[in-house]
Design an enzyme around this catalytic site. Structure first.
Site, PDB file in Angstrom:
ATOM      1  N   HIS A  57       0.716  -1.188  -0.120  1.00  0.00           N
ATOM      2  CA  HIS A  57       0.172  -0.137   0.035  1.00  0.00           C
ATOM      3  C   HIS A  57       0.628   1.259  -0.030  1.00  0.00           C
ATOM      4  CE1 HIS A  57      -4.665   1.114   1.125  1.00  0.00           C
ATOM      5  NE2 HIS A  57      -4.052   1.800  -0.004  1.00  0.00           N
ATOM      6  N   ASP A  83      -6.777  -6.462   2.246  1.00  0.00           N
ATOM      7  CA  ASP A  83      -7.053  -6.879   3.762  1.00  0.00           C
ATOM      8  C   ASP A  83      -8.277  -6.217   4.488  1.00  0.00           C
ATOM      9  OD1 ASP A  83      -6.292  -4.513   4.938  1.00  0.00           O
ATOM     10  OD2 ASP A  83      -4.165  -4.984   5.002  1.00  0.00           O
ATOM     11  N   ASP A 140      -7.567  -1.836  -0.105  1.00  0.00           N
ATOM     12  CA  ASP A 140      -6.600  -2.759   0.142  1.00  0.00           C
ATOM     13  C   ASP A 140      -7.444  -4.004   0.310  1.00  0.00           C
ATOM     14  OD1 ASP A 140      -4.813  -4.493   1.836  1.00  0.00           O
ATOM     15  OD2 ASP A 140      -3.804  -2.579   2.701  1.00  0.00           O
ATOM     16  N   ASP A 194      -9.882  -0.548   3.966  1.00  0.00           N
ATOM     17  CA  ASP A 194      -8.725  -0.926   4.411  1.00  0.00           C
ATOM     18  C   ASP A 194      -9.212  -1.431   5.772  1.00  0.00           C
ATOM     19  OD1 ASP A 194      -6.047  -1.618   5.180  1.00  0.00           O
ATOM     20  OD2 ASP A 194      -5.414  -0.012   4.045  1.00  0.00           O
ATOM     21  N   ASP A 246      -3.440   3.411   8.006  1.00  0.00           N
ATOM     22  CA  ASP A 246      -2.310   3.741   7.104  1.00  0.00           C
ATOM     23  C   ASP A 246      -2.054   5.316   7.441  1.00  0.00           C
ATOM     24  OD1 ASP A 246      -2.025   1.321   6.293  1.00  0.00           O
ATOM     25  OD2 ASP A 246      -2.804   1.683   4.175  1.00  0.00           O
ATOM     26  N   GLU A 288      -2.007  -5.183  -2.037  1.00  0.00           N
ATOM     27  CA  GLU A 288      -1.631  -6.248  -1.135  1.00  0.00           C
ATOM     28  C   GLU A 288      -1.939  -7.144  -1.457  1.00  0.00           C
ATOM     29  OE1 GLU A 288       0.659  -5.419   1.475  1.00  0.00           O
ATOM     30  OE2 GLU A 288       0.323  -3.319   1.864  1.00  0.00           O
ATOM     31  N   HIS A 339      -6.803  -1.252   7.849  1.00  0.00           N
ATOM     32  CA  HIS A 339      -5.997  -0.169   8.561  1.00  0.00           C
ATOM     33  C   HIS A 339      -6.024   1.172   8.319  1.00  0.00           C
ATOM     34  CE1 HIS A 339      -4.130  -4.494   8.046  1.00  0.00           C
ATOM     35  NE2 HIS A 339      -3.839  -4.068   9.501  1.00  0.00           N
ATOM     36  N   HIS A 395       4.350   1.217   4.185  1.00  0.00           N
ATOM     37  CA  HIS A 395       2.958   0.684   3.584  1.00  0.00           C
ATOM     38  C   HIS A 395       1.824   0.989   4.725  1.00  0.00           C
ATOM     39  CE1 HIS A 395       2.162  -3.736   5.123  1.00  0.00           C
ATOM     40  NE2 HIS A 395       2.642  -2.735   6.166  1.00  0.00           N
TER      41      HIS A 395
END
Length: 301
Positions: free
Chosen positions: A101, A230, A228, A124, A128, A273, A126, A141
């Site tokens: 990412h 994830d 992303d 996402d 980030d 990712e 996360h 990332h």
């Protein structure tokens, strides 16, 4: 922008973190049939191939100044920013395939040159939103959204020759369920709009996307989707480097993409990712391609 013309840009980047394999993400996504899928939807596809990623002279497990592979990530980001900028200049839709990412630093640097109020949907697990000061790992990332806000090392924030690329009030994070303390503090301080899994479970994805679309359509002149894999639950997308259980479902993600397509808000996108080494029979890349199908207008009937 004429959305019938798409340029695919691969970024085989694995230097924004410490786990190998995600550099094969663009190849896995192509292997899963992204070009054929979009051509079937009557898009004119120009696959620009992959950005060349340099390797650091010395690979170290210890990040310098808590920034892993800073120089190599910055150089790749500059190349990507130029390619994305040229793609939009030629009136084509940039579809970027990652890679980790950290590539969003370059994507947003290229896209932001074309919009006064660029919106960002950050799909996402996360946020980030770390900087070198707050990151537990030094992995870049985990920093691209903060960098794009102008927060962090100037080598990264000045990619493309200007900063910031985006404003905090033009960001919507969807699917968050793993936020570091520094990220939580920044979200509160900047007033960034976040739909965690709690909100998605409580409100439902339809309401989340309706609110997101209304919120961004009122204040932006273009919207970038940074997805992303994830963000999805590991059951549906196992081939990612930092899986977090309890994520967005495959069906909810298709609904989100379909609603974005209907809104006509999205002006650029990246899917990141995908790590085929950690995957099960290229399942995650296939999920990415299926979601791209929905984002670009694939319908069941």
């Amino acid at each position: 922008m004429e959305r019938k013309k798409i340029s695919i840009i691969g970024v085989p980047m694995d230097l924004g973190q410490a786990r190998r394999g995600v550099d094969m993400g663009p190849s896995a996504i192509r292997y899963a049939g992204v070009v054929e899928r979009l051509e079937n939807l009557q898009y004119e596809i120009d696959d620009l191939g992959d950005i060349q990623i340099g390797r650091p002279e010395k690979v170290s497990d210890i990040p310098v100044d808590n920034l892993r592979n800073l120089k190599a990530v910055a150089e790749a980001s500059e190349k990507l920013a130029s390619t994305v900028h040229e793609t939009i200049e030629s009136e084509r839709f940039p579809l970027v395939l990652g890679g980790d990412h950290s590539i969003a630093i370059g994507t947003l640097a290229g896209v932001a040159k074309h919009y006064k109020n660029l919106g960002v949907i950050w799909y996402d697990a996360h946020g980030d939103l770390n900087t070198a000061d707050t990151s537990p790992s030094g992995n870049i990332h985990g920093m691209p959204l903060a960098v794009s806000l102008g927060l962090g090392h100037p080598t990264l924030t000045k990619i493309g020759g200007f900063d910031p690329k985006i404003k905090p009030e033009n960001i919507v994070i969807i699917g968050a369920r793993s936020l570091d303390d520094g990220e939580k503090e920044l979200i509160r301080e900047k007033g960034i709009k976040v739909y965690t899994m709690h909100e998605i479970d409580r409100m439902g994805m339809t309401a989340v996307m309706e609110e997101t679309i209304k919120y961004l359509s009122e204040r932006t002149d273009g919207v970038h989707l940074s997805l992303d894999l994830d963000g999805l639950d590991p059951h549906d997308a196992p081939g990612v480097g930092t899986p977090v259980i309890g994520g967005i479902s495959y069906r909810e993600s298709h609904l989100a993409m379909e609603m974005l397509e209907e809104s006509k808000l999205i002006t650029s996108a990246e899917f990141v990712e995908v790590n085929p080494i950690l995957d099960d029979k290229n399942k995650t890349a296939s999920v990415a391609v299926a979601l791209m199908g929905s984002l670009f207008g694939e319908k069941l009937k």
